[in-house]
Enzyme design. Sequence first.
Site, PDB file in Angstrom:
ATOM      1  N   ARG A 108     -30.632 -28.412 -27.858  1.00 34.92           N
ATOM      2  CA  ARG A 108     -29.914 -29.404 -28.268  1.00 34.92           C
ATOM      3  C   ARG A 108     -30.680 -30.010 -29.305  1.00 34.92           C
ATOM      4  O   ARG A 108     -30.428 -31.387 -29.545  1.00 34.92           O
ATOM      5  CB  ARG A 108     -29.156 -30.377 -27.425  1.00 34.92           C
ATOM      6  CG  ARG A 108     -28.286 -29.355 -26.463  1.00 34.92           C
ATOM      7  CD  ARG A 108     -27.148 -28.766 -27.065  1.00 34.92           C
ATOM      8  NE  ARG A 108     -26.201 -28.082 -26.095  1.00 34.92           N
ATOM      9  CZ  ARG A 108     -26.550 -26.889 -25.841  1.00 34.92           C
ATOM     10  NH1 ARG A 108     -27.181 -25.996 -26.527  1.00 34.92           N
ATOM     11  NH2 ARG A 108     -25.515 -26.291 -24.999  1.00 34.92           N
ATOM     12  N   SER A 120     -19.246 -32.239 -24.168  1.00 34.02           N
ATOM     13  CA  SER A 120     -20.241 -32.473 -23.189  1.00 34.02           C
ATOM     14  C   SER A 120     -21.029 -33.873 -23.506  1.00 34.02           C
ATOM     15  O   SER A 120     -21.674 -33.937 -24.700  1.00 34.02           O
ATOM     16  CB  SER A 120     -21.182 -31.402 -22.723  1.00 34.02           C
ATOM     17  OG  SER A 120     -22.127 -31.730 -21.882  1.00 34.02           O
ATOM     18  N   GLU A 177     -26.187 -36.276 -25.255  1.00 35.90           N
ATOM     19  CA  GLU A 177     -26.018 -35.222 -26.078  1.00 35.90           C
ATOM     20  C   GLU A 177     -25.178 -35.530 -27.553  1.00 35.90           C
ATOM     21  O   GLU A 177     -25.405 -35.204 -28.534  1.00 35.90           O
ATOM     22  CB  GLU A 177     -25.364 -34.260 -25.516  1.00 35.90           C
ATOM     23  CG  GLU A 177     -25.157 -32.620 -26.194  1.00 35.90           C
ATOM     24  CD  GLU A 177     -24.644 -31.519 -25.465  1.00 35.90           C
ATOM     25  OE1 GLU A 177     -23.709 -30.964 -26.149  1.00 35.90           O
ATOM     26  OE2 GLU A 177     -25.135 -31.379 -24.346  1.00 35.90           O
TER      27      GLU A 177
END
Length: 309
Positions: free
Chosen positions: A182, A233, A304
């Site tokens: 990520r 998410s 995130e």
Amino acid sequence: MDYMLNISTNITRKILETLWNYGCDLFLNEELADHVNFKLGGKVPLFAIPNSTNGFIETINLLNKEGIEFRIIGRGTNILPVDEPLPYVVVSTERMDDVFVDNEKIQVGAGLSFKKLCLVALENELSGFENAFGLPGSVGGAVYMNAGCYGWETAENIVEVVAFDGKDIIKLGKNEIGFGYRTSIFKSEKNLIILQATFKLKKGNKNEIYNLMLETMKKRYEKQPLEFPSAGSVFKRPRPDFYVGTAIESLGLKGFSIGGAQISEKHAGFIINKGGAKAEDVLKLIEYVKDKVREKYNVELETEIEIWK
């Protein structure tokens, strides 16, 4: 006579006229809630949508020259803006959506939605994006954070990224992008702005690709709260064997709410706007979850999503 739109951003009539001449659509005192998936957040003094890549570069050059702070937005699927008015200009990539297919390679503008990219691959019988179908957001956003799902990550298919560093247009090969879980070089090098990305796929059977994409969308609808505004998410996985959604569910927090923000009853890794949520509600819920996970598992969660302040 020039007037100041907002003292903190030094946006004058002359600057607005110049941006207009560059081919930008301009929206003054714009609600970010209209541009992010969460459907919340405060106003920005100016929201600019350049109509071409050249117009985009000219816009960035002007803002840099005038010392005006700005942020880049794609499809707004991974952003949580705070409720208060924000002091910077927001520049959208949404019209930088050119597509060029060359055998097994697809070159696309940063503003193209990833879903459309998947459909381009399908139409050209190219395999590799089956697990990515339905991934929200833009191509630029996916590259920026190395978005992934169902065992697939953006980095797998990247060949090259064209970026603007504030002075020059540069090309970065896959090994120069610093992909990780990520993350990418674009998260640390804020002066680098993604303009285009080239992906390498492989020839496949169109019906097989289509059926696999349908399976992916079926999984999304079954397991994700797509019927509610959210930013996907919320938390990164702290380690490969730690499933954040499962951990949150084990704490009995599915359905737990603060204000209009709720931990999804369908997937505990998602926070949704169940109606009328404020960014403050979401931020409080994020901190609450972090505290509870830390207490039980001695694990520090990282978000995130991008929080804009």
